[in-house]
Design a protein around this motif. Structure first.
Motif, PDB file in Angstrom:
ATOM      1  N   GLN A   1      16.259 -17.353  -8.539  1.00  0.00           N
ATOM      2  CA  GLN A   1      15.462 -16.504  -9.503  1.00  0.00           C
ATOM      3  C   GLN A   1      14.026 -16.785  -9.349  1.00  0.00           C
ATOM      4  O   GLN A   1      12.987 -16.159  -9.967  1.00  0.00           O
ATOM      5  CB  GLN A   1      15.994 -16.875 -10.965  1.00  0.00           C
ATOM      6  CG  GLN A   1      15.454 -16.263 -12.166  1.00  0.00           C
ATOM      7  CD  GLN A   1      15.854 -16.710 -13.601  1.00  0.00           C
ATOM      8  OE1 GLN A   1      16.900 -17.699 -13.629  1.00  0.00           O
ATOM      9  NE2 GLN A   1      15.723 -16.093 -14.490  1.00  0.00           N
ATOM     10  N   ILE A   2      13.650 -17.996  -9.391  1.00  0.00           N
ATOM     11  CA  ILE A   2      12.178 -18.589  -9.285  1.00  0.00           C
ATOM     12  C   ILE A   2      11.556 -17.731  -8.190  1.00  0.00           C
ATOM     13  O   ILE A   2      10.397 -17.373  -8.141  1.00  0.00           O
ATOM     14  CB  ILE A   2      12.160 -20.043  -9.098  1.00  0.00           C
ATOM     15  CG1 ILE A   2      12.476 -20.798 -10.327  1.00  0.00           C
ATOM     16  CG2 ILE A   2      10.540 -20.466  -8.636  1.00  0.00           C
ATOM     17  CD1 ILE A   2      12.852 -22.088 -10.194  1.00  0.00           C
ATOM     18  N   ILE A   3      12.048 -17.715  -6.928  1.00  0.00           N
ATOM     19  CA  ILE A   3      11.566 -16.812  -5.823  1.00  0.00           C
ATOM     20  C   ILE A   3      11.487 -15.416  -6.028  1.00  0.00           C
ATOM     21  O   ILE A   3      10.285 -14.955  -5.878  1.00  0.00           O
ATOM     22  CB  ILE A   3      12.279 -17.248  -4.509  1.00  0.00           C
ATOM     23  CG1 ILE A   3      12.344 -18.736  -4.107  1.00  0.00           C
ATOM     24  CG2 ILE A   3      11.883 -16.201  -3.613  1.00  0.00           C
ATOM     25  CD1 ILE A   3      13.399 -19.039  -3.111  1.00  0.00           C
ATOM     26  N   THR A   4      12.272 -14.831  -6.702  1.00  0.00           N
ATOM     27  CA  THR A   4      12.291 -13.389  -7.052  1.00  0.00           C
ATOM     28  C   THR A   4      11.316 -13.190  -8.009  1.00  0.00           C
ATOM     29  O   THR A   4      10.531 -12.170  -7.934  1.00  0.00           O
ATOM     30  CB  THR A   4      13.627 -13.108  -7.627  1.00  0.00           C
ATOM     31  OG1 THR A   4      14.696 -13.186  -6.727  1.00  0.00           O
ATOM     32  CG2 THR A   4      13.850 -11.578  -8.032  1.00  0.00           C
ATOM     33  N   GLN A   5      10.797 -13.989  -9.023  1.00  0.00           N
ATOM     34  CA  GLN A   5       9.979 -14.085 -10.049  1.00  0.00           C
ATOM     35  C   GLN A   5       8.705 -14.031  -9.247  1.00  0.00           C
ATOM     36  O   GLN A   5       7.571 -13.351  -9.656  1.00  0.00           O
ATOM     37  CB  GLN A   5       9.870 -14.947 -11.038  1.00  0.00           C
ATOM     38  CG  GLN A   5      11.141 -14.681 -12.142  1.00  0.00           C
ATOM     39  CD  GLN A   5      11.260 -15.895 -12.992  1.00  0.00           C
ATOM     40  OE1 GLN A   5      10.687 -16.828 -12.817  1.00  0.00           O
ATOM     41  NE2 GLN A   5      12.066 -15.655 -14.176  1.00  0.00           N
ATOM     42  N   LEU A   6       8.480 -15.013  -8.375  1.00  0.00           N
ATOM     43  CA  LEU A   6       7.131 -15.271  -7.661  1.00  0.00           C
ATOM     44  C   LEU A   6       6.779 -13.868  -6.830  1.00  0.00           C
ATOM     45  O   LEU A   6       5.674 -13.615  -6.308  1.00  0.00           O
ATOM     46  CB  LEU A   6       7.130 -16.287  -6.864  1.00  0.00           C
ATOM     47  CG  LEU A   6       7.129 -17.831  -7.580  1.00  0.00           C
ATOM     48  CD1 LEU A   6       7.428 -19.074  -6.630  1.00  0.00           C
ATOM     49  CD2 LEU A   6       5.630 -17.875  -8.429  1.00  0.00           C
TER      50      LEU A   6
ATOM     51  N   GLY B   1       7.918 -10.897  -7.366  1.00  0.00           N
ATOM     52  CA  GLY B   1       7.687  -9.846  -8.308  1.00  0.00           C
ATOM     53  C   GLY B   1       8.707  -8.886  -8.287  1.00  0.00           C
ATOM     54  O   GLY B   1       8.657  -7.377  -8.485  1.00  0.00           O
ATOM     55  N   SER B   2      10.071  -9.181  -7.894  1.00  0.00           N
ATOM     56  CA  SER B   2      11.139  -8.025  -7.685  1.00  0.00           C
ATOM     57  C   SER B   2      12.475  -8.930  -8.329  1.00  0.00           C
ATOM     58  O   SER B   2      12.568  -9.946  -8.402  1.00  0.00           O
ATOM     59  CB  SER B   2      11.253  -7.375  -6.467  1.00  0.00           C
ATOM     60  OG  SER B   2      11.629  -8.509  -5.583  1.00  0.00           O
ATOM     61  N   ASP B   3      13.346  -7.897  -8.895  1.00  0.00           N
ATOM     62  CA  ASP B   3      14.581  -8.311  -8.979  1.00  0.00           C
ATOM     63  C   ASP B   3      15.719  -8.201  -7.898  1.00  0.00           C
ATOM     64  O   ASP B   3      15.983  -6.982  -7.202  1.00  0.00           O
ATOM     65  CB  ASP B   3      15.037  -7.444 -10.461  1.00  0.00           C
ATOM     66  CG  ASP B   3      16.480  -7.908 -10.651  1.00  0.00           C
ATOM     67  OD1 ASP B   3      17.166  -8.814 -10.129  1.00  0.00           O
ATOM     68  OD2 ASP B   3      16.713  -7.311 -11.775  1.00  0.00           O
ATOM     69  N   PRO B   4      16.606  -9.198  -7.320  1.00  0.00           N
ATOM     70  CA  PRO B   4      17.347  -9.118  -6.274  1.00  0.00           C
ATOM     71  C   PRO B   4      18.431  -8.233  -6.679  1.00  0.00           C
ATOM     72  O   PRO B   4      19.223  -7.785  -5.838  1.00  0.00           O
ATOM     73  CB  PRO B   4      17.771 -10.676  -6.246  1.00  0.00           C
ATOM     74  CG  PRO B   4      17.907 -11.110  -7.419  1.00  0.00           C
ATOM     75  CD  PRO B   4      16.595 -10.461  -8.076  1.00  0.00           C
ATOM     76  N   HIS B   5      18.691  -8.079  -7.887  1.00  0.00           N
ATOM     77  CA  HIS B   5      19.926  -7.052  -8.075  1.00  0.00           C
ATOM     78  C   HIS B   5      19.699  -5.474  -8.259  1.00  0.00           C
ATOM     79  O   HIS B   5      20.640  -4.757  -8.238  1.00  0.00           O
ATOM     80  CB  HIS B   5      20.497  -7.646  -9.617  1.00  0.00           C
ATOM     81  CG  HIS B   5      20.926  -8.855  -9.687  1.00  0.00           C
ATOM     82  ND1 HIS B   5      21.776  -9.264  -8.812  1.00  0.00           N
ATOM     83  CD2 HIS B   5      20.222 -10.003 -10.329  1.00  0.00           C
ATOM     84  CE1 HIS B   5      22.034 -10.855  -8.941  1.00  0.00           C
ATOM     85  NE2 HIS B   5      21.190 -11.211 -10.125  1.00  0.00           N
ATOM     86  N   GLU B   6      18.255  -5.272  -7.975  1.00  0.00           N
ATOM     87  CA  GLU B   6      17.597  -3.734  -7.800  1.00  0.00           C
ATOM     88  C   GLU B   6      17.872  -3.431  -6.452  1.00  0.00           C
ATOM     89  O   GLU B   6      17.538  -4.303  -5.561  1.00  0.00           O
ATOM     90  CB  GLU B   6      16.341  -3.826  -8.418  1.00  0.00           C
ATOM     91  CG  GLU B   6      16.108  -3.741  -9.893  1.00  0.00           C
ATOM     92  CD  GLU B   6      14.750  -3.628 -10.354  1.00  0.00           C
ATOM     93  OE1 GLU B   6      13.839  -3.512  -9.565  1.00  0.00           O
ATOM     94  OE2 GLU B   6      14.345  -3.739 -11.696  1.00  0.00           O
ATOM     95  N   SER B   7      18.311  -2.289  -6.041  1.00  0.00           N
ATOM     96  CA  SER B   7      18.508  -1.704  -4.810  1.00  0.00           C
ATOM     97  C   SER B   7      17.632  -0.443  -4.762  1.00  0.00           C
ATOM     98  O   SER B   7      17.337   0.298  -5.623  1.00  0.00           O
ATOM     99  CB  SER B   7      19.807  -1.546  -4.510  1.00  0.00           C
ATOM    100  OG  SER B   7      20.658  -2.726  -4.481  1.00  0.00           O
TER     101      SER B   7
END
Length: 128
Positions: free
Chosen positions: A115-120, A122-128
């Motif tokens: 989650q921290i990496i994703t926020q940095l 700037g994207s959501d890993p659950h979005e495709s």
């Protein structure tokens, strides 16, 4: 070539080697394409010809570029792939391993770390 060789703790020949590697990785120099001559590089960066040659020879020894006698130096086939593989491995070793070790010390779960990496990024890993 664009950019300059900046004074830092690394020898100039290593900086030249890394500049050319960056150009290969960034598709500024493509496989089969001619690399600037040692004379061009030494004039551009205003450094000794022997220093440039030392950096170039490291690239030749690594199989990233090859010399055609009387013609010049060229980017070897597979050079970009080889560099990416090497850099990804170094990235994991120098950045990811210490990050995971620190996350463990802080009690962060894998999900929290992702989650921290994703926020940095700037994207959501659950979005495709």
């Amino acid at each position: 070539m664009s950019g300059t060789v900046h004074p830092d703790n690394r020898p100039l020949f290593i900086q030249i080697k890394e500049k050319i590697e960056d150009q290969i990785v960034n598709d500024q120099l493509l496989e089969g394409e001619q690399v600037p001559s040692t004379t061009q590089l030494s004039q551009f960066y205003k450094i000794n010809h022997i220093t440039v040659l030392k950096g170039i020879n490291l690239l030749v020894d690594a199989g990233l570029i090859y010399k055609k006698r009387g013609v010049g130096m060229f980017v070897a086939e597979g050079a970009k792939e080889m560099l990416l593989r090497t850099r990804k491995s170094a990235f994991a070793e120098h950045y990811v391993v210490p990050m995971v070790q620190e996350a463990d010390k802080l009690g962060l779960s894998t999900d929290e770390l992702v989650q921290i990496i994703t926020q940095l990024k700037g994207s959501d890993p659950h979005e495709s």
